[in-house]
Scaffold this active site. Structure first.
Site, mmCIF file in Angstrom:
data_model
loop_
_atom_site.group_PDB
_atom_site.id
_atom_site.type_symbol
_atom_site.label_atom_id
_atom_site.label_comp_id
_atom_site.label_asym_id
_atom_site.label_seq_id
_atom_site.Cartn_x
_atom_site.Cartn_y
_atom_site.Cartn_z
ATOM 1 N N ASP A 9 3.396 63.122 69.792
ATOM 2 C CA ASP A 9 4.377 63.769 70.679
ATOM 3 C C ASP A 9 3.651 64.204 71.950
ATOM 4 O OD1 ASP A 9 6.852 64.877 71.537
ATOM 5 O OD2 ASP A 9 6.319 66.844 70.784
ATOM 6 N N SER A 10 4.435 64.701 72.909
ATOM 7 C CA SER A 10 3.808 65.230 74.122
ATOM 8 C C SER A 10 3.276 66.644 73.886
ATOM 9 C CB SER A 10 4.838 65.271 75.249
ATOM 10 O OG SER A 10 5.922 66.107 74.866
ATOM 11 N N TYR A 41 6.795 64.883 79.147
ATOM 12 C CA TYR A 41 7.091 63.444 79.188
ATOM 13 C C TYR A 41 8.444 63.181 79.849
ATOM 14 C CZ TYR A 41 3.450 61.433 76.063
ATOM 15 O OH TYR A 41 2.293 60.949 75.507
ATOM 16 N N GLY A 42 9.330 64.159 79.697
ATOM 17 C CA GLY A 42 10.700 63.964 80.191
ATOM 18 C C GLY A 42 10.798 63.717 81.681
ATOM 19 N N CYS A 72 8.655 61.769 69.076
ATOM 20 C CA CYS A 72 9.029 62.114 70.449
ATOM 21 C C CYS A 72 10.105 61.143 70.887
ATOM 22 C CB CYS A 72 7.808 61.993 71.363
ATOM 23 S SG CYS A 72 8.197 62.230 73.108
ATOM 24 N N ASN A 73 11.255 61.680 71.200
ATOM 25 C CA ASN A 73 12.367 60.824 71.615
ATOM 26 C C ASN A 73 12.042 60.075 72.905
ATOM 27 O OD1 ASN A 73 14.937 61.716 69.872
ATOM 28 N ND2 ASN A 73 13.577 63.438 70.185
ATOM 29 N N CYS A 179 15.433 65.969 71.410
ATOM 30 C CA CYS A 179 14.050 66.194 71.842
ATOM 31 C C CYS A 179 13.410 67.016 70.731
ATOM 32 C CB CYS A 179 14.030 66.956 73.161
ATOM 33 S SG CYS A 179 12.396 67.586 73.618
ATOM 34 N N THR A 180 12.219 66.625 70.309
ATOM 35 C CA THR A 180 11.626 67.299 69.135
ATOM 36 C C THR A 180 11.222 68.739 69.425
ATOM 37 O OG1 THR A 180 9.626 66.123 69.742
ATOM 38 C CG2 THR A 180 10.782 65.390 67.780
ATOM 39 N N HIS A 181 11.249 69.139 70.674
ATOM 40 C CA HIS A 181 10.972 70.540 70.972
ATOM 41 C C HIS A 181 12.162 71.454 70.616
ATOM 42 C CE1 HIS A 181 7.557 68.928 73.116
ATOM 43 N NE2 HIS A 181 7.147 70.133 73.488
#
Ligand code: DGL
Length: 261
Positions: A9-10, A41-42, A72-73, A179-181
């Site tokens: 992931d980021s 990353y977005g 990470c999407n 978003c994984t966040h």
């Protein structure tokens, strides 16, 4: 030789997924890469994301990883094809399993909350419409959320949630946390919008990883699970941003890039 599942992931969003993976797959070793040198990353272009993805995939393959799970999407939707071309180990992304979870519930309208780069890819909408064209999908980029979560600054997060969600709240039945966040702050979203059903990727990612380990016949039976946490930027920042949900105790940490060995 030791083998690992690579999780990417980021930043801290991937640690949330790792929590669920390591608890379910107790005999598997993991290397987690937080590419927090490049977070968010977005806000990156597809070309930049492809470059980061290829470097990480090749690094993980060189370091004994047997399969990569992109937690990470943004990276999955923009870079998975190039990443797959660059290595010979299997790589799986997060978006399709998330959509599958949503589609199981027979809902007719949804807000996709995600990063700008995920929304730009249009893949979520395509995945949903492929299966059911009648579902109404709204998309909203929520850049402040990743910034606040990565910098461990949650004071203004409710205001940001209201800014991003409020105008859709009466129009949709559900939100896909794309978003994984975002699952890290799921309780706050639930409190603000108790009538909306929230979909995250946790369960789906555990299921997918199990299925793919069996499919490729690469399941391990390690007595003691080994976990390595690598941040391309600051480990300290990663620890601070994840202190409420991830325990680093007993895990090896590495700080530094993936392409300068
Ligand atoms: N957590 C990532 C995702 O699922 C990206 C967040 C970011 O770095 O912008 O899309």
């Amino acid at each position: 030789m030791k083998d690992y599942i690579g999780v990417v992931d980021s930043g801290v969003g991937g640690l949330d997924i790792l929590n669920y993976l390591k608890a379910d797959l107790k005999h598997e070793n993991f290397i987690f890469i937080a590419d927090n040198m490049h977070v968010p990353y977005g806000a990156k272009s597809k070309e930049q994301l492809e470059q980061y993805g290829i470097e990480i995939a090749q690094y993980l393959e060189r370091n004994g990883v047997k399969m990569i799970i992109i937690a990470c999407n943004t990276l999955s939707l923009n870079a998975i094809d190039k990443m797959r071309e660059s290595v010979s180990i299997p790589i799986y992304g997060i978006a399709r399993p998330t959509v599958k979870g949503f589609l199981n519930h027979d809902l007719k309208s949804v807000l996709l909350l995600a990063t700008q780069a995920t929304i730009n890819s249009n893949r979520y909408v395509e995945f949903i419409k492929e299966i059911d064209d009648s579902i109404i999908v709204y998309s909203q980029a929520a850049p402040k959320l990743v910034d606040y979560i990565e910098s461990n600054n949650l004071a203004n997060i409710n205001d940001a949630l209201i800014e991003y969600i409020d105008s859709y709240a009466s129009k949709v039945e559900a939100i896909i946390l794309g978003c994984t966040h975002y699952p890290i702050i799921k309780d706050r979203i639930k409190k603000l919008y108790p009538n909306l059903t929230l979909f995250d990727s946790r369960k789906q990612m555990v299921q997918l990883t199990n299925e793919k380990l069996d499919y490729h016949n690469i399941r391990s039976s390690n007595e003691k699970q080994e976990i390595i946490i690598q941040a391309t930027g600051s480990i300290k920042a990663l620890r601070e941003a994840s202190q409420l949900f991830f325990d680093f105790n007993g895990y090896q940490t590495i700080e530094g890039g993936v392409n300068n060995e």
